[in-house]
Design a protein around this motif. Structure first.
Motif, PDB file in Angstrom:
ATOM      1  N   LYS B  18       0.831  -1.219   0.000  1.00  0.00           N
ATOM      2  CA  LYS B  18       0.000   0.000   0.000  1.00  0.00           C
ATOM      3  C   LYS B  18       0.863   1.266   0.000  1.00  0.00           C
ATOM      4  N   PRO B  19       1.702   1.449  -1.004  1.00  0.00           N
ATOM      5  CA  PRO B  19       2.624   2.595  -1.001  1.00  0.00           C
ATOM      6  C   PRO B  19       1.892   3.934  -1.066  1.00  0.00           C
ATOM      7  N   LEU B  20       2.520   4.924  -0.471  1.00  0.00           N
ATOM      8  CA  LEU B  20       2.003   6.291  -0.526  1.00  0.00           C
ATOM      9  C   LEU B  20       2.629   6.991  -1.741  1.00  0.00           C
ATOM     10  N   VAL B  21       1.785   7.452  -2.658  1.00  0.00           N
ATOM     11  CA  VAL B  21       2.258   8.077  -3.894  1.00  0.00           C
ATOM     12  C   VAL B  21       1.971   9.573  -3.831  1.00  0.00           C
ATOM     13  N   HIS B  22       3.027  10.350  -3.639  1.00  0.00           N
ATOM     14  CA  HIS B  22       2.882  11.808  -3.599  1.00  0.00           C
ATOM     15  C   HIS B  22       2.777  12.323  -5.034  1.00  0.00           C
ATOM     16  N   LEU B  63       7.154   9.602  -6.037  1.00  0.00           N
ATOM     17  CA  LEU B  63       6.705  10.965  -6.340  1.00  0.00           C
ATOM     18  C   LEU B  63       6.340  11.042  -7.815  1.00  0.00           C
ATOM     19  N   VAL B  64       5.097  11.426  -8.102  1.00  0.00           N
ATOM     20  CA  VAL B  64       4.654  11.632  -9.478  1.00  0.00           C
ATOM     21  C   VAL B  64       4.620  13.128  -9.765  1.00  0.00           C
ATOM     22  N   ILE B  65       5.352  13.558 -10.777  1.00  0.00           N
ATOM     23  CA  ILE B  65       5.334  14.959 -11.219  1.00  0.00           C
ATOM     24  C   ILE B  65       4.637  15.003 -12.572  1.00  0.00           C
ATOM     25  N   ILE B  93       8.624   9.868 -10.904  1.00  0.00           N
ATOM     26  CA  ILE B  93       8.044   9.540 -12.189  1.00  0.00           C
ATOM     27  C   ILE B  93       7.560  10.848 -12.819  1.00  0.00           C
ATOM     28  N   LEU B  94       7.955  11.103 -14.055  1.00  0.00           N
ATOM     29  CA  LEU B  94       7.627  12.374 -14.712  1.00  0.00           C
ATOM     30  C   LEU B  94       6.647  12.153 -15.850  1.00  0.00           C
ATOM     31  N   ASP B  95       5.567  12.941 -15.844  1.00  0.00           N
ATOM     32  CA  ASP B  95       4.622  12.954 -16.954  1.00  0.00           C
ATOM     33  C   ASP B  95       4.673  14.337 -17.597  1.00  0.00           C
TER      34      ASP B  95
END
Lengths: 277, 277, 277
Positions: B18-22, B63-65, B93-95
């Motif tokens: 259950k990772p926390l994804v910022h 971290l999703v940017i 991770i970059l979008d």
């Protein structure tokens, strides 16, 4: 019937040209606006930073300015993008969400319509009156003083709408129980839709995005405004008719997108209740 | 088949850890990104203020940017959060949504990838080309130059993708009609998905959030990127196959979340069309 | 049963008075909050610019302050709107999303509750503890330390909740597996809901908007907080019971809105599991 054929041609044009609709809009309904723009066959882009709006609008086929969650920084972007759109003859569609609710909103809405050449304004009656300068009290952004009378639009409203259009050199769409669309000369009434739509947030914003999609696909302002308003009303009505007895506003929003995705000329001809007066 | 087993293990890992994804992301698709992150079994947090991003990312597992609705204030938060993530070995991770659409977006996307160690970049072909420095014209954020050819991915694209990965020391996922995932050495092609996905806003952003979920659950960058892309494609395909004839993009989005919520190893093995080349 | 009748009367009051609920809230769940407010029969308005919040809240029947995607500019608006609401005796409902997750969030949540008279605070146990000053570690905004024990709420938690309410002169709703609502004197436990709700983003925010709707319709703080929490739980439970085996969190969110749109006194009496202790 003539009007339904016009709308059908406009729909085919959106699907063929896949116009890019630049939105400077609010965070409450942005997702719905993007999805309805895609469903009709156009392509949305939401971008509001002053560093890029002039560049972004330059690629776009139309610009939707929606005041839903107005903030001071974004106003500047709206004005800059609008000016650039005017330079490039890209049509600008204004949704003056909540005009009349606070002096600030009314002021900004007026500033935009006074600074930018706006091809179409779409709002509820309260918002349009506020923009015109009639002192009213808007209750929220989803409510409106509704067009009264189940029978017909009262003639003072027709006169008001035409006067608004003439004064601001724009097409105006006043949406509510019935919808009025006028460029100051021709005037259409659309009797599609269902009152349950007023219980879904953003049906007005989505209607404005549909107008943006039509105008981006080389449909003129009055026909594009009519097509957007009629498409929303027809989709709402078909969607409503497909609800099971336990389904409510959650399902209706989903079905509206489904209907618009599949919307056909046949649907428009069958469901359209459009009157030129 | 080997790849499907990898994805299955990654899925089980997300559900266990259950990772926390910022996320530092856009307001158009943030709700969908949060819901898909929860559906797969991870936990999303969206926070973008400079006063807290360093603290927030410290608790996160990835971290999703996402540059969807880029604004100048948030860029600073992206950089700060990214640097902190790098210090703590939290994958980023970059979008690069809309890179190529305006010089500003291209510049910011480049600045991020030049400043931050990015574990995975996911974008459509236009965005990835823009980031690489090839001059293209992006049309909106939901469209893309699609991978051409129904048969196979052309070899120049494979070379391009591997070169991108090597040059930026990252894994790159180029998504479109077919998807390419490469770390510069191994290269996977995913042939899942359905073209109707391109008519729903945020399917790219949601894919990136899935990648963030996998990387947050101790899956390495290439396997996590593959798992995210394959999960999105498989869910889209299963969802599409469950549509009634009247259902369109509104229903498909709902079904994608439903499918991911229930996604099983059996589904992955049955539906996965993944090729290592 | 007594409590169920209270909730039923509160529901009828919302539908009759159609209160305007001013939200200063986050961009992740704003759409869901607006839609649930409309579904219950109230009218939402989201406005956060400092230029208009004092004016906007003056027309409103309640003010919801939600810290979901906190940023420095909006904090000022929250404080200004809250002060104005206090002057006009408009109830303020606080959702301290993510309090405890970062020092910044905890500080701002404390600043608001110390500066503004808050009628109701709703949060999960971690958030409420952080606000109280107990050092905890929140994992994301959708997770929480859940109320332990399937049997009953442990008495230390009841004591904690009542102490919180007394210390901050407010009603507190701690939501989780079971929900506690107390004004420091009376204490209710709600055992409705389903754990799948924790896999949909914004069910907490939506619950807070429902509380805002009840308080805006002249229901007192404790009864309005109880009604909001129970409505969310009952809707979640009815919605869950209507899921087909393939349906998951995507469909559940849609059904929650449907259920609330149609919610009847009969539903509340049939489904409500509410205990005054």
């Amino acid at each position: 019937m003539e009007a339904c054929y016009k709308i059908s041609r406009a729909l085919q044009s959106v699907r063929k040209l896949k116009p890019l609709v630049h939105h400077i809009t609010n965070y409450v309904t942005a997702n719905d606006c993007a999805n309805i723009t895609l469903a009709i066959g156009a392509s949305p882009v939401m971008a509001a930073d002053i560093c890029e709006v002039r560049d972004m609008v330059s690629h776009a086929n139309s610009l939707v300015i929606n005041l839903g969650t107005l903030d001071s920084r974004t106003v500047e972007s709206m004005i800059e993008a609008g000016k650039r759109a005017n330079e490039l003859n890209i049509p600008v569609i204004l949704d003056p969400v909540g005009a009349g609710a606070t002096p600030y909103r009314t002021k900004i809405a007026r500033e935009i319509i006074d600074t930018i050449e706006v091809a179409v304004v779409r709002g509820n009656l309260s918002e349009i009156k506020a923009l015109y300068g009639i002192d009213i009290q808007t209750k929220g952004v989803d409510s409106s003083e509704n067009l009264s009378g189940d029978e017909d639009v009262p003639s003072y409203l027709k006169v008001f709408a035409m006067d608004f259009a003439n004064q601001f050199h724009t097409v105006v769409s006043i949406t509510g129980k019935m919808d009025i669309i006028t460029d100051g000369k021709r005037l259409y009434i659309v009797k599609n839709g269902h009152e349950m739509l007023s219980r879904i947030t953003g049906t007005g914003c989505m209607c404005t995005s549909l107008i943006g999609s039509y105008l981006g696909a080389e449909t003129n302002s009055i026909d594009g405004a009519l097509a957007g308003v009629a498409t929303m009303g027809i989709a709402g009505e078909i969607g409503y008719n497909r609800l099971d007895k336990d389904e409510g506003t959650g399902s209706l929003k989903v079905k509206i997108l489904d209907v618009i995705y599949h919307l056909s000329v046949k649907d428009i001809l069958k469901w359209g209740k459009i009157y030129e007066v």
